[in-house]
Design an enzyme around this catalytic site. Sequence first.
Site, PDB file in Angstrom:
ATOM      1  N   GLY A 109       0.844  -1.192   0.000  1.00 51.34           N
ATOM      2  CA  GLY A 109       0.000   0.000   0.000  1.00 51.34           C
ATOM      3  C   GLY A 109       0.875   1.237   0.000  1.00 51.34           C
ATOM      4  N   LYS A 110       0.280   2.376  -0.189  1.00 50.42           N
ATOM      5  CA  LYS A 110       1.025   3.639  -0.070  1.00 50.42           C
ATOM      6  C   LYS A 110       0.022   4.767   0.049  1.00 50.42           C
ATOM      7  CE  LYS A 110       5.434   4.846  -0.153  1.00 50.42           C
ATOM      8  NZ  LYS A 110       6.573   4.031   0.321  1.00 50.42           N
TER       9      LYS A 110
END
Length: 420
Positions: A109-110
């Site tokens: 994720g980011k």
Amino acid sequence: MFAAPVRENNAYEVALENFDLAANALELEDGVRAMIKYPERILSVSVPVRMDSGKIVRFEGYRVQHSTLRGPAKGGIRFHPNVTADEVKALATWMTWKCAVVNIPFGGGKGGVTCNPKALSLHELERLSRRYASAILPLIGPEKDIPAPDVYTTPQIMAWIMDTYSMNVGYPVMGVVTGKPVSLGGSLGRNEATGRGVFYTIVSSCEHLKIQLTGARVVVQGFGNAGSIAAHMLQEAGARVIAVSDTRGGIFHNSGLDIPEVIAFKDRTGSAAGFPAAEPLTPDELLALDCEILVPAALENAITELNARTVKAKVIAEAANGPVTPQADRILESNGQFVIPDILCNAGGVTVSYFEWVQDEQHLFWEAQDVYKRLERVMKTAFAECLKVHVDRKVGMRLAANMVGVGRVAEASRIRGLYP
Ligand code: NAD
């Protein structure tokens, strides 16, 4: 004669291209590709913040979960003026393969907010962080998606996010973010984890290439958290760090800089540039220095087709994410230079983030030496696994690392029975 125009690199296109190369080399089925290639969720949020002047300014923010096939999404939050949806998607995609390369039970994720944190007061930064945290609240949680610091986000910002999340659920949830201060459930060794991991992969590379680390010349572009710690450890291991740089400029000393002194100077003045016992250096001169090891530890696209031919280092250790463009990569590979790809080289940070999450979930905290020992084992195992593919399949280290990462995620997808 005019030089050919340089292609602008869209980070997300690069991420997709790297995936395709790995998927082709692994001969992945189309169905599996469809399952694992694209982000699972993309959240775009509006972050209105009351500034100290009383005026309300709106910022754009994102949280992307690329994959949760091998575990909760994991990845940092970036506060930077250049943050775009595509950049966050690219970074989230890299996180998926990175977590798989070091074989920790997380997906990728980011997150990010398009802003200039240097222009914000501490109170404005706190309001921005809390407002962004509450905007992405539906996605995050210790069992779903666990943010961490990235460029221009700090342990203090992680503490505000943890507090905002905890206020909403009504009890303290340490494991919702990593990279927290140690007094709030952070892990010993997290601050130096990325630099330490970079160091372990450089040691392994030198063993493989039969380069003597003692006396080896090292150049570091980006003397921040990851770069300065890697430089310090390399110097302690006997290497000669001859040049470092940050946004304000570079410094050079042929017989080696005294890294603790440079760190102390930077702490006092805000930059390594101007360090008295060294000569100044331009960014291009720094990258072109004669050296055994070059550590790009700043931002994306530092080495492009324009300057790759000037790079003389035998080993390029990607402490930063995406510092070498695909065109530059091909030039370095054809020159026989050994690139330690970002998803392997800088995976020490997410590995100790994983240790932090484990400690938070167990409410049992480890000593620093335990963290270091486990980190060294994880990094050296991952390096050996990527090197094996590099040697057996006669492919570059980047493709080898992507094959290890993508292969593990593909395997998880098949085992979970999501395909067909
Ligand atoms: P940081 O902000 O502490 O350090 C970055 C340094 O790079 C700063 O000193 C800055 O002045 C310098 N810099 C920026 N642009 C530059 C340029 N054009 N030339 C020379 N220097 C320049 O950030 P960090 O945490 O050390 O992260 C650096 C890189 O490592 C980023 O790409 C980040 O995504 C990656 N990374 C960091 C971690 C981590 O845990 N810190 C983990 C994985 C990857």
